[in-house]
Design a protein around this motif. Structure first.
Motif, PDB file in Angstrom:
ATOM      1  N   THR A  16       6.118   1.467   7.040  1.00 10.40           N
ATOM      2  CA  THR A  16       5.667   2.452   8.081  1.00 10.40           C
ATOM      3  C   THR A  16       4.689   3.233   7.469  1.00 10.40           C
ATOM      4  O   THR A  16       4.664   3.907   6.385  1.00 10.40           O
ATOM      5  CB  THR A  16       6.867   3.269   8.491  1.00 10.40           C
ATOM      6  OG1 THR A  16       7.907   2.551   8.859  1.00 10.40           O
ATOM      7  CG2 THR A  16       6.601   4.328   9.536  1.00 10.40           C
ATOM      8  N   VAL A  17       3.342   3.352   7.927  1.00  7.13           N
ATOM      9  CA  VAL A  17       2.268   3.848   7.473  1.00  7.13           C
ATOM     10  C   VAL A  17       1.976   5.234   8.388  1.00  7.13           C
ATOM     11  O   VAL A  17       1.874   5.058   9.623  1.00  7.13           O
ATOM     12  CB  VAL A  17       1.117   2.899   7.629  1.00  7.13           C
ATOM     13  CG1 VAL A  17      -0.220   3.633   7.329  1.00  7.13           C
ATOM     14  CG2 VAL A  17       1.320   1.626   6.611  1.00  7.13           C
ATOM     15  N   GLY A  20      -2.643   6.852   7.760  1.00  4.90           N
ATOM     16  CA  GLY A  20      -3.516   5.752   7.217  1.00  4.90           C
ATOM     17  C   GLY A  20      -4.989   5.988   8.055  1.00  4.90           C
ATOM     18  O   GLY A  20      -4.995   6.674   9.248  1.00  4.90           O
ATOM     19  N   ALA A 139      -3.994   1.696  11.747  1.00  2.33           N
ATOM     20  CA  ALA A 139      -3.083   1.286  10.481  1.00  2.33           C
ATOM     21  C   ALA A 139      -1.863   2.028  10.432  1.00  2.33           C
ATOM     22  O   ALA A 139      -0.884   1.427  10.094  1.00  2.33           O
ATOM     23  CB  ALA A 139      -3.835   1.631   9.039  1.00  2.33           C
ATOM     24  N   ASN A 140      -1.672   3.290  11.118  1.00  2.00           N
ATOM     25  CA  ASN A 140      -0.558   3.877  11.398  1.00  2.00           C
ATOM     26  C   ASN A 140       0.529   3.310  12.417  1.00  2.00           C
ATOM     27  O   ASN A 140       0.108   2.691  13.342  1.00  2.00           O
ATOM     28  CB  ASN A 140      -0.949   5.338  11.736  1.00  2.00           C
ATOM     29  CG  ASN A 140      -1.875   5.857  11.021  1.00  2.00           C
ATOM     30  OD1 ASN A 140      -1.466   6.190   9.920  1.00  2.00           O
ATOM     31  ND2 ASN A 140      -3.047   6.102  11.240  1.00  2.00           N
ATOM     32  N   TRP A 143       4.630  -1.904  10.340  1.00  5.58           N
ATOM     33  CA  TRP A 143       4.327  -3.063   9.774  1.00  5.58           C
ATOM     34  C   TRP A 143       5.393  -3.995   9.419  1.00  5.58           C
ATOM     35  O   TRP A 143       6.219  -3.517   8.547  1.00  5.58           O
ATOM     36  CB  TRP A 143       3.012  -3.276   8.632  1.00  5.58           C
ATOM     37  CG  TRP A 143       1.737  -2.656   9.084  1.00  5.58           C
ATOM     38  CD1 TRP A 143       1.549  -1.112   9.140  1.00  5.58           C
ATOM     39  CD2 TRP A 143       0.670  -3.404   9.580  1.00  5.58           C
ATOM     40  NE1 TRP A 143       0.290  -0.990   9.490  1.00  5.58           N
ATOM     41  CE2 TRP A 143      -0.337  -2.238   9.899  1.00  5.58           C
ATOM     42  CE3 TRP A 143       0.121  -4.612   9.839  1.00  5.58           C
ATOM     43  CZ2 TRP A 143      -1.583  -2.546  10.379  1.00  5.58           C
ATOM     44  CZ3 TRP A 143      -1.017  -4.878  10.282  1.00  5.58           C
ATOM     45  CH2 TRP A 143      -1.787  -3.866  10.462  1.00  5.58           C
ATOM     46  N   GLN A 171      -2.605  -3.322   2.008  1.00  6.45           N
ATOM     47  CA  GLN A 171      -3.731  -2.522   1.817  1.00  6.45           C
ATOM     48  C   GLN A 171      -4.827  -2.722   2.613  1.00  6.45           C
ATOM     49  O   GLN A 171      -4.996  -3.688   3.404  1.00  6.45           O
ATOM     50  CB  GLN A 171      -4.636  -3.298   0.193  1.00  6.45           C
ATOM     51  CG  GLN A 171      -3.575  -2.993  -0.799  1.00  6.45           C
ATOM     52  CD  GLN A 171      -4.476  -3.621  -2.009  1.00  6.45           C
ATOM     53  OE1 GLN A 171      -4.455  -4.790  -1.902  1.00  6.45           O
ATOM     54  NE2 GLN A 171      -4.663  -2.959  -2.966  1.00  6.45           N
TER      55      GLN A 171
END
Length: 187
Positions: A16-17, A20, A139-140, A143, A171
């Motif tokens: 979990t981002v 980002g 990106a948040n 994933w 990344q």
């Protein structure tokens, strides 16, 4: 880890981002210490927070015993090689690769296909690439990486196992203004 014909544990493996970039250009995925007795059976599906489903690896490595040693695999669009079809996997950076198409559905709770597949040639385009699937996405969010043993080798022993012993990493490659230009006239 997986066993013959089974999903991995944990399934999925989530990252979990938060905090980002709100727009990414691309991304790199690294799997640490990948080991499997028959690598051809190992498949990986990446699902982004935007719901896009992309195969990172499927049916690569052949019926090659890789039980004792693990390899570090990084997946990047800028790599200059794909994973081999029937040779041992070695540590390195590769383009996402699948040698059989279409990739069959992963077990629930993974989303069913069709999945975006990278193919097995260097230099894919569009939805064959990480960039083509995730460019300009946020990106948040969560994933998810789904790992399974697809039981694809009929000559495989009944009790085979495979693991990603060191976990995985994501990344993000941020968007840049390198391709932008400003022109004008000063008087």
């Amino acid at each position: 880890c997986t066993t013959l014909g089974a999903p991995g544990a944990p399934y999925p493996s989530n990252i979990t981002v938060a905090g980002g970039p709100i727009q990414i250009d691309s991304l790199r995925i690294t799997l640490f210490d990948v080991a499997h007795q028959f690598l051809d059976n190992k498949d990986f599906l990446l699902v982004g927070p935007n719901g896009v489903r992309f195969i990172l690896m499927a049916d690569a490595g052949g019926a090659i015993l890789l039980a004792k040693q693990g390899v570090k695999l990084t997946f990047s669009d800028s790599a200059e090689a794909v994973l081999p079809d029937s040779a041992p996997l070695t540590a390195g950076t590769f383009e996402p690769t699948n040698w059989e198409t279409p990739v069959s559905n992963f077990p629930a709770p993974a989303p069913f296909g069709p999945y975006n597949e990278p193919g097995s040639a260097v230099g894919g385009s569009g939805t064959q690439t990480l960039t083509g699937n995730f460019r300009l996405s946020n990106a948040n969010g969560t994933w998810s990486l789904y790992m399974r043993d697809d039981a694809g080798l009929s000559n495989a022993p009944a009790a085979i196992t495979g693991c990603v012993n060191g976990g995985w990493q994501i990344q993000f490659v941020p968007t840049t203004s390198a391709s932008l230009g400003i022109s004008g006239r000063v008087t």
